[in-house]
Design a protein around this motif. Structure first.
Motif, short mmCIF file in Angstrom:
data_model
loop_
_atom_site.label_atom_id
_atom_site.label_comp_id
_atom_site.label_asym_id
_atom_site.label_seq_id
_atom_site.Cartn_x
_atom_site.Cartn_y
_atom_site.Cartn_z
N MET A 1 -2.64 4.55 7.23
CA MET A 1 -4.08 4.32 7.20
C MET A 1 -4.78 5.38 8.05
O MET A 1 -4.39 5.65 9.18
CB MET A 1 -4.41 2.93 7.76
N GLU B 1 -9.62 2.63 9.32
CA GLU B 1 -9.43 1.63 10.37
C GLU B 1 -10.73 1.44 11.16
O GLU B 1 -11.10 0.31 11.49
CB GLU B 1 -8.31 2.07 11.30
N ARG C 1 -2.97 -3.17 5.02
CA ARG C 1 -4.04 -2.37 5.61
C ARG C 1 -4.99 -3.25 6.42
O ARG C 1 -5.41 -2.90 7.52
CB ARG C 1 -4.79 -1.66 4.49
N TRP D 1 -11.98 4.14 0.51
CA TRP D 1 -10.84 3.35 0.02
C TRP D 1 -11.29 2.12 -0.76
O TRP D 1 -10.54 1.59 -1.58
CB TRP D 1 -9.94 2.94 1.18
N SER E 1 -5.92 0.12 -5.73
CA SER E 1 -4.95 -0.35 -4.76
C SER E 1 -4.22 -1.53 -5.39
O SER E 1 -4.17 -1.66 -6.61
CB SER E 1 -5.68 -0.75 -3.47
#
Length: 423
Positions: free
Chosen positions: A1, A6, A343, A368, A373
């Motif tokens: 990540m 984050e 994540r 993202w 995903s």
């Protein structure tokens, strides 16, 4: 990540102080602004057997009811049997444990669901009739209560037509995709019964009451939807018209009727919608099946808010594939970095929720949210050994408007089995 991702999650996440439904809800206050103009709040779940999902949804429901004016909970549960649960939460009629047992899905026969139903009843005792929160099923399958209600009513007002119900008795137990009906005999029979009752409303209202005939007509309409669903094809090649596509469309139409009024009474405040993540998502699932949430997004735009519920690791209840009885068994799973759950677990400790609509699409940290995903997805039944690999495609901001993350999942707690023959 990346540090940007984050950092974005850490900046936008709102910590959940507790999952206890009885606790104060100051930690949910940011939802007030997020949901200010929302008409339908979709509350998803990646498993049907996670205790923490039940408890978090209970908390959110109480917040929506007490602070946002919500007056209905629309459940991925049989609309036929849910009418009796609604009578209990609104008027105190019946035994809640037995009524929950009759909802048609073992997944809802839990202590956590009983807590929700009992809270709804307690709330409704202390408010005017127009502020009562209703319990509404949106799934037309397993229509045993409707078969019994329509048969009983015809016996009172038109006993000569009671024989019409013989063919429809299969709808009390038949699952969708039971078998093709090229001539649609079952649907036509149900439509004939519904048309007969509706066409004689005035006459039958004099024999019984306007309320009684309205209830019978609504049960007859449920039978029409059930008859159509039961005889649909399982063929994945026709996602709009197969069992899965038609089921989600019917569930969406039930929510629309609830919001708009229709023949089943309307609701002024927002509606809380409870279903699996796959259903509440705004796109497609499976083999291109348009999800319930996609229909609601097309109808209400930003007035529909899809909140997906995910978890990091722990256990959940599900039946092993092939089993048709019992409350499910414990399944364990750890954190997976292959999925978005990994994540989320790595970015922020503990339980939290995040509003994805707040994302700046030009920022690196939010990029993202618009990239393909994967997420975990478990149904009411899972394979014995390979369930750990059950994932579904996900583009977070396209599928959901918000995410709630629970760091550890434990199994929901089953109620006593009052009727072991029920599926």
């Amino acid at each position: 990540m990346s540090n940007a991702i984050e950092g974005w999650l850490a900046a936008h996440a709102r910590t959940l102080d507790t999952l206890d439904p009885g606790a104060p809800h100051e930690d949910l206050e940011p939802l007030r602004e997020v949901l200010r103009d929302v008409r339908i709040v979709g509350l998803g779940e990646s498993t049907h057997g996670t205790r923490e999902f039940f408890r978090l949804k209970h908390r959110v429901l109480k917040f929506l009811v007490r602070d946002m004016g919500c007056t209905a909970l629309a459940m991925e549960a049989g609309e036929s049997a849910a009418r009796a649960v609604d009578a209990y939460v609104c008027h105190g009629v019946g035994d809640p444990v037995r009524l929950i047992t009759r909802l048609g899905f073992w997944t809802w026969r839990t202590e956590e669901m009983l807590d929700i139903v009992e809270w709804m009843r307690a709330h409704n005792r202390g408010v005017p009739a127009d502020r009562r929160v209703r319990f509404v099923g949106i799934d037309p399958q397993l229509a045993a209560d409707s078969v019994a209600a329509v048969g009983s009513y015809l016996g009172q007002v038109a006993p000569e037509r009671a024989a019409d119900m013989a063919e429809l008795e299969v709808l009390a137990r038949a699952r969708p995709g039971t078998g093709p009906d090229p001539e649609q005999r079952l649907l036509h029979r149900a439509q004939a019964v519904a048309g007969f009752l509706d066409g004689n409303r005035a006459k039958f209202a004099e024999l019984t009451s306007p309320e009684a005939v309205a209830e019978a007509v609504e049960h007859a309409r449920i039978l029409c939807r059930a008859a159509d669903l039961v005889t649909r094809s399982l063929d994945p090649g026709s996602p709009q018209d197969n069992v899965f596509g038609v089921r989600d469309r019917y569930m969406a139409e039930a929510v629309v009727r609830l919001v708009a009024g229709g023949g089943d009474g309307g609701t002024e405040g927002p509606v809380a919608l409870w279903a699996h993540n796959g259903h509440i998502a705004k796109g497609v699932y499976g083999n291109g099946v348009p999800a319930l949430g996609s229909h609601l997004r097309a109808r209400f735009g930003d007035g529909y808010y899809a909140l997906g519920l995910l978890f990091g690791k722990g256990s959940f209840r599900a039946r092993s594939a092939g089993r048709t009885q019992g409350p499910g068994v414990r399944h364990r799973i750890g954190t997976s970095l292959r999925c978005v759950e990994g994540r989320l677990a790595a970015a922020v400790p503990g339980n939290y929720y995040v509003d994805l609509r707040a994302a700046d699409p030009s920022s690196e940290g939010a990029r993202w949210l618009r990239e393909p995903s994967a997420q975990r997805s478990f149904g009411a039944a899972v394979p014995r050994l390979t369930y750990r690999f059950h994932i579904a495609p996900l583009t977070p901001a396209e599928d959901y408007d918000g995410l709630a993350f629970v760091s550890r999942s434990t199994c929901s707690r089953p109620l006593p089995d009052l009727d072991p023959e029920k599926p």
